[in-house]
Every structure is written in C-alpha cells, then in structure tokens.
Motif scaffolding. Structure first.
Motif, PDB file in Angstrom:
ATOM      1  N   ALA A 310       0.826  -1.207   0.000  1.00 36.81           N
ATOM      2  CA  ALA A 310       0.000   0.000   0.000  1.00 36.81           C
ATOM      3  C   ALA A 310       0.860   1.257   0.000  1.00 36.81           C
ATOM      4  O   ALA A 310       0.554   2.240  -0.683  1.00 36.81           O
ATOM      5  CB  ALA A 310      -0.934  -0.015   1.206  1.00 36.81           C
ATOM      6  N   VAL A 311       1.963   1.245   0.765  1.00 36.19           N
ATOM      7  CA  VAL A 311       2.817   2.431   0.867  1.00 36.19           C
ATOM      8  C   VAL A 311       3.505   2.720  -0.456  1.00 36.19           C
ATOM      9  O   VAL A 311       3.499   3.861  -0.951  1.00 36.19           O
ATOM     10  CB  VAL A 311       3.861   2.234   1.989  1.00 36.19           C
ATOM     11  N   THR A 312       4.121   1.712  -1.069  1.00 36.33           N
ATOM     12  CA  THR A 312       4.826   1.955  -2.337  1.00 36.33           C
ATOM     13  C   THR A 312       3.858   2.277  -3.464  1.00 36.33           C
ATOM     14  O   THR A 312       4.186   3.057  -4.362  1.00 36.33           O
ATOM     15  CB  THR A 312       5.683   0.740  -2.716  1.00 36.33           C
ATOM     16  N   MET A 313       2.657   1.713  -3.411  1.00 35.85           N
ATOM     17  CA  MET A 313       1.659   2.043  -4.416  1.00 35.85           C
ATOM     18  C   MET A 313       1.271   3.508  -4.349  1.00 35.85           C
ATOM     19  O   MET A 313       1.046   4.160  -5.377  1.00 35.85           O
ATOM     20  CB  MET A 313       0.423   1.163  -4.214  1.00 35.85           C
ATOM     21  N   LEU A 314       1.220   4.043  -3.138  1.00 35.28           N
ATOM     22  CA  LEU A 314       0.842   5.434  -2.938  1.00 35.28           C
ATOM     23  C   LEU A 314       1.799   6.381  -3.656  1.00 35.28           C
ATOM     24  O   LEU A 314       1.389   7.404  -4.206  1.00 35.28           O
ATOM     25  CB  LEU A 314       0.813   5.741  -1.436  1.00 35.28           C
ATOM     26  N   PHE A 315       3.080   6.029  -3.683  1.00 38.86           N
ATOM     27  CA  PHE A 315       4.062   6.894  -4.332  1.00 38.86           C
ATOM     28  C   PHE A 315       4.249   6.558  -5.808  1.00 38.86           C
ATOM     29  O   PHE A 315       4.592   7.429  -6.605  1.00 38.86           O
ATOM     30  CB  PHE A 315       5.403   6.780  -3.603  1.00 38.86           C
ATOM     31  N   ALA A 316       4.038   5.294  -6.179  1.00 38.23           N
ATOM     32  CA  ALA A 316       4.300   4.881  -7.552  1.00 38.23           C
ATOM     33  C   ALA A 316       3.274   5.437  -8.527  1.00 38.23           C
ATOM     34  O   ALA A 316       3.617   5.783  -9.667  1.00 38.23           O
ATOM     35  CB  ALA A 316       4.336   3.359  -7.645  1.00 38.23           C
TER      36      ALA A 316
END
Length: 450
Positions: A310-316
C-alpha cells in the motif's frame, strides 16, 4: 468550466480522493471479517462467499453502465447518485439481521464501483491538461491505500467492537465523500448525446454476471461450463447489437484502436497476475508454522504484511503520471509489468522467512501503482472526453474479471497441491502472467496520445 488555478483544483481533487477511497474500502474491508460473519449468521462457507461475490457482480456491471450514464447526463450528477446508493447499501449492511440481507446490501454497495471512471472523467473535464496525468495517478493510488487499510483495520474493529462497526465506519467515509463532491466538485458541460440502450444494458449485465459466476464460484464443472457458454453467447450478441446502433451503450468500435485494445488486454492479464498476491499472501502468512511453512499470523498480522504494498503504491501511481507525461505512458506500463514479475519471483523463491515477503510486497506495490495509473492515462488519452467514462469503465471491468479469474486459479492451485508447493507454483504463474502482460503492453502504440 475548467479549473485553472491550483487553489481551484485542491478542494475538488480532495473530494474525488475521498469518494474513490470509499469504494476501495468497500471492496476489501469485509474480507478479513468473513469468518466472523460466518459464525454470526451460522452460514456455510459457500453462502458467506456471496458477501464478496454479490459486490463483485454488481460492481462489474455498474462500472461500465454508470460510466456511460456519466458521459450522457453529467459525471458529477451520476457520481453523487452512486455515492448515495452506496451509502444506502452500507447502512443496510450495518443493520442486517440475516446473511441474505447482508448479501443484498453488498450488491447495492457495488454500485460505488463507478466512482473510478466518473472521477477520471471529472479530472479530464475540469483540471488543467498538464495536471491530468498526475491527478489520475493519485486517484489510482487510492486503491492501494484502501486495500492496505481494508485488510488491517477490520481485525482491530472486530476485536474491539463488532463486525457491524466495519460498515458504520465505511458509511462515515462514503457520506464524507458525498458531501465533499456536492460542495466542491463543479458540474461539467461535457455531454455525449444519446439515449440509454436498454437492450445493450440487459445483454451486458447478463453476460458479465454469467461470466463472473462461472469463474468465481466453486460449483461443478457442468454448471460452470454452462454459465461460460451463456456468457459467450450473450456477449457476442451484445457486440453485434452495439456495433449496429447509432447511439450504443458502449462504443465497441473503440476496440479497433490499438491503444484501447492493448490497454484492455493488458489490464485483464495484470488483474489475473496481481490479484494472486492479494489472495495468497494473507493465506500463506496465516498458515500455522507447525506445517513447516507459514507464520501463525492473525488477521491483523496478515494485513501488516500487505502494508509495504500500500505504501509503495501510494508513491508509484503519481510517479507514473509524471513519467508518462514526459515519455509516454507505455514506458511506465511496461515497467510495471516487469517490476511486478520481479516481485512474484521473490515470493516464489524466498517465502520461508518474513522479510522477503515484506520486500516482495513493496516491489509489487510499485508495479501495481505504475500499472493502474498508466492504464487509466493510456485509456483517457486514447478517447474523446465524451467517451472517458465508458472507456475507463470497461478497463476497470477487464481488470476485475482478470482478478477474479486469477484469484480463483491461484486458490485452486494451493488447495489441490500438497503444502507449500502450491504457493510456489501460484507465485510463478503470476510472474509468468505479468511477463505476458509486458509483451501486451509493448504491442501498444508509443507516445503520450493515441
């Protein structure tokens, strides 16, 4: 009227984020509570699975139909109606006294799926052109936020309160989105003149329902083949009817555009590959370690394994918007497939300790975030503003169908294999699917616009 100042876009954009977050929560929050719902209502596993299936069926149908209605009658108006219907379904779910009422409520909630194509259309209509790719990326990233929260929070809620409070919390988010859209999102003059194609609506609904039942329910082989045959017949008839109408429900001629066709095919394959992780990782980490694998995780603990995604998706997702605006959205889409495949390779070869699973989920989040943002931007750039809702709606349907099929295949592989080998096979299958998706993305045209 286009919003030209940054101050003018901030409030409408925040309102759209809350609206799409509400659907993302609706999609995943009941999943960790399924065992509690089964005990609360004394229902069998097949019956309680309809809590998810009913939502998925309605969502798949509503996405295309309501996206098209937004193109015809105004996206803000239809978005407000979707949120109101979702709120009514969520209230009914919170008050449900039987499993039948809860399943019906979940079917009503599925109408909220149309928030994504409607939000994409509103952004295209009202935001400055240079901000559209990044805005679509942020909207796409809310899937990751809602997914992570939806897997972690319900365990805490059920332990501290009861399953009903899952729906009360979702109701608050939906109502907040409804009020925010009503207060801050302006109406758009963009319209696609026409009348509602009722024959097309019935054929599309019947075809999608039959298809999703065939791939999403664990019935016997004969009923599933029968449903699959019905789905093929209905969808073929739908195609023939729509291709002959002057004002069709969905303009099937769009599929003759290579950019649209390859985006839809890629979305189908990505859904097949990616949703395997969403289904299998929680099952793997919750497995008792006495079996030689697994981590004895609770429902809440299993959700924590998903947080890196969820965290990396938020930035990607916003990154994909910025990158695509410069070099074209084909680049981040291909990169998404390659990165996602790498994440599944890590899961396949190193899932016996915790840290590679956290690492792999973080890598997968980058792939999912890049993919969802790039797909949405490719479709938006390939069609006219009047076709945005229906085109992005169909792309979402393709991803959902692929995800349903992928989750079913992955679960079957694990169930039919002895122990840990089933997970290894399923992870390799997902890696292979994303490699195929990369080839499909490469087949699409390059550049920013079709």
């Amino acid at each position: 009227m286009q919003l030209t100042a940054q101050r003018g876009t901030a409030a409408p954009f925040a309102a759209l984020l809350v609206a799409v977050l509400s659907f993302s929560l609706l999609q995943t929050m009941p999943v960790p509570a399924l065992p509690d719902l089964q005990r609360a209502f004394g229902a069998g596993p097949v019956t309680v699975s309809w809590v998810l299936s009913a939502f998925l069926l309605t969502a798949s149908v509503a996405t295309g139909l309501l996206g098209r209605l937004g193109d015809m009658f105004g996206r803000r108006r239809v978005l407000l109606a979707c949120l109101a219907v979702s709120a009514a379904g969520t209230l009914l779910a919170a008050l449900a006294g039987s499993i039948g009422v809860l399943i019906a409520a979940r079917a009503v909630q599925g109408v909220g799926a149309a928030t994504f194509p409607l939000a994409f259309g509103i952004v295209r209509d009202g935001f400055p052109r240079e901000r559209v790719p990044v805005a679509i990326g942020w909207i796409s990233s809310t899937f990751g936020i809602g997914f992570g929260v939806g897997l972690v929070l319900p365990g805490l809620i059920v332990d501290a309160l009861s399953w009903q409070w899952i729906f009360w919390l979702m109701l608050v988010v939906i109502l907040a989105g409804l009020v925010a859209v009503w207060a801050f999102v302006p109406d758009s003059p963009a319209r696609a003149p026409g009348r509602l194609d009722w024959a097309g609506a019935v054929l599309l609904t019947g075809g999608l329902v039959a298809l999703l039942l065939a791939i999403g329910q664990r019935w016997g082989l004969a009923p599933r083949l029968g449903l699959l045959a019905v789905a093929v017949v209905l969808l073929v008839v739908f195609w023939v009817v729509e291709s002959r109408l002057a004002a069709p429900l969905i303009d099937v001629s769009l599929l003759r555009r290579r950019s649209v066709l390859t985006s839809h095919v890629t979305a189908l394959i990505i859904g097949f590959g990616m949703y395997g992780a969403f289904t299998l990782v929680p099952l793997l980490v919750e497995t008792p370690s006495r079996l030689g694998y697994g981590f004895d995780a609770s429902v809440t603990g299993a959700g924590l394994f998903i947080i890196p995604m969820a965290v990396t998706m938020l930035f990607a997702s916003p990154l994909a918007g910025r990158l695509g605006a410069r070099v074209g959205f084909k680049v981040p889409l291909v990169a998404a497939c390659v990165v996602g495949a790498a994440g599944f390779v890590v899961l396949a070869v190193a899932h016996d300790t915790a840290w590679p699973i956290y690492l792999a989920n973080g890598v997968l989040g980058i792939g999912v975030g890049l993919a969802f943002s790039a797909l949405a931007n490719l479709v938006v750039a390939a069609v006219t503003p009047a076709q945005t809702g229906e085109a992005t709606g169909i792309n979402t349907i393709m991803r959902t169908i692929g995800g349903t099929f992928g989750a079913q295949i992955a679960s079957t592989i694990v169930a039919s294999s002895a122990g840990e080998s089933g997970y290894t096979t399923a992870f390799w299958l997902s890696a292979a699917a994303l490699a195929v998706a990369a080839l499909s993305a490469l087949a699409g045209p390059g550049g920013r616009r079709a």
